[in-house]
Scaffold this active site. Sequence first.
Site, short mmCIF file in Angstrom:
data_model
loop_
_atom_site.label_atom_id
_atom_site.label_comp_id
_atom_site.label_asym_id
_atom_site.label_seq_id
_atom_site.Cartn_x
_atom_site.Cartn_y
_atom_site.Cartn_z
N HIS A 120 -2.73 70.32 -70.72
CA HIS A 120 -2.85 68.79 -71.25
C HIS A 120 -2.98 68.81 -72.54
O HIS A 120 -4.10 68.65 -73.22
CB HIS A 120 -4.41 68.30 -70.50
N HIS A 152 -1.08 66.23 -75.84
CA HIS A 152 -0.27 65.23 -75.92
C HIS A 152 0.63 65.48 -77.43
O HIS A 152 -0.02 65.72 -78.36
CB HIS A 152 -0.97 63.90 -76.40
N ASP A 155 2.01 63.34 -79.29
CA ASP A 155 1.74 62.56 -80.44
C ASP A 155 0.29 62.51 -80.97
O ASP A 155 0.12 61.91 -81.94
CB ASP A 155 2.07 60.87 -80.21
N GLY A 174 -2.86 56.42 -70.99
CA GLY A 174 -3.40 54.98 -71.76
C GLY A 174 -4.66 54.58 -71.48
O GLY A 174 -5.40 55.10 -70.65
N HIS A 223 -4.03 60.83 -65.64
CA HIS A 223 -5.43 60.50 -66.35
C HIS A 223 -6.21 59.71 -65.46
O HIS A 223 -6.09 58.88 -65.16
CB HIS A 223 -5.18 59.88 -67.69
N GLU A 244 -12.02 59.29 -66.51
CA GLU A 244 -12.20 59.41 -67.78
C GLU A 244 -13.02 58.21 -68.22
O GLU A 244 -14.05 58.21 -68.92
CB GLU A 244 -11.15 59.70 -68.84
N ASP A 269 -6.14 68.44 -75.32
CA ASP A 269 -5.72 67.04 -75.20
C ASP A 269 -4.89 66.39 -76.48
O ASP A 269 -3.86 66.30 -76.47
CB ASP A 269 -7.03 66.16 -75.20
ZN LIG Z 1 -4.58 63.21 -72.52
#
Ligand SMILES: [Zn+2]
Length: 370
Positions: free
Chosen positions: A33, A35, A37, A191, A218, A221, A299
């Site tokens: 997991h 990202h 960006d 998101g 996701h 969370e 993450d």
């Molecule tokens: Zn994430």
Amino acid sequence: MQKNELARTSKRSGQKVELTREFFEKLPKYDLHVHLDGSLRLETVWDIAKRDKIDLGVNSIEELREAISPGKIHKSLNDYLKGFELTLKVLQTEENLYRAAYELAEDCAKENILYFEVRYSPILHVQKGVSLPAILEAVIEGLKAGQRDFGVKSGVIVCGIRNISPDISLRMAELAVAFKNRGVVGFDLAGAEYNYPARDHLEAFSLILSNNVNVTIHAGEAYGPDSIHQALHYCGAHRIGHGVRLREDGDLLNYVNDHRIPLEMCLQSNIQTGAVKNIAEHPFKFYLDLGLRVTLNTDNRLITNTSMTDEMWLAYKTFSLSPQDILDLTMNSAKASFIPFEEKKYQVRDLKRKVIGLFKSDTGVDLKLF
Ligand SMILES: [Zn+2]
């Protein structure tokens, strides 16, 4: 519910040994997991901005660091997500996407990550008119070059975004299907979670599932267990991103455990987004002790200011992990990956041998004895 009220308990034991941060750096690891960006090098963001004359609203790399605030504890997930506005500005060309993917592979290899699954949403990279397939191809090529040069394997997870629109999620799902077996290993929904339920994106998931594409979402969370329930039972998720709030529903927790549904937990990110108040209150060890297939992940290497070594080290220090816990954690990741089973079974065996070997050579602990 109370933590232990409905959830079945299991007793685990294991010898404790003194480990160093260097041990965790050497430990073979997976990151399922991460990202794209959120995981660039700060220097790269600055370098691209200068070269491509992109206005980030800052005059130096120090100001950029301050603007991104790596590792900052935010009030909410939505607040945490604002840091991405800057990194996304430099990820709008094929060249820069390729570079980000290639450097991520290099950074992973440096800390002995054997395999990672990097996720991003191509729709966030169309500001300069690059086509969606080209956006995917650039990242896949960057990862391939990373594998060639640094030996680290990887796959791409395409994200729909909860707070954009279900129509865009459907377009992202079409892309994921088109690139299945060509670098894409799964589909995700990322998101803002609060107020943006996964079931609004059912059309995308229906396309994904009818094409036998892997799903992770996701959930749990920034919203409660109902979000995890939707992810599993409406959208067909095979893994859950975070799942911090799963403990609020013991029955669902047992279901997740019984079906060996992996949880992609990210300790520091979970604190920074406000999903948990502090590390001591994180349910990670509670889940691990119950036998859930819990995995540790980064993450966002830049935004969260972390690495797999940091996450494992934090878990070890906070929860006094035993060697058996550490072996279980790494094996959980290997088993949870979206690698096809034929290949996975060899990787699982290989990873187990490597982890047991490292414990034996560095600490004298023979895990086979436990
Ligand atoms: Zn994430």
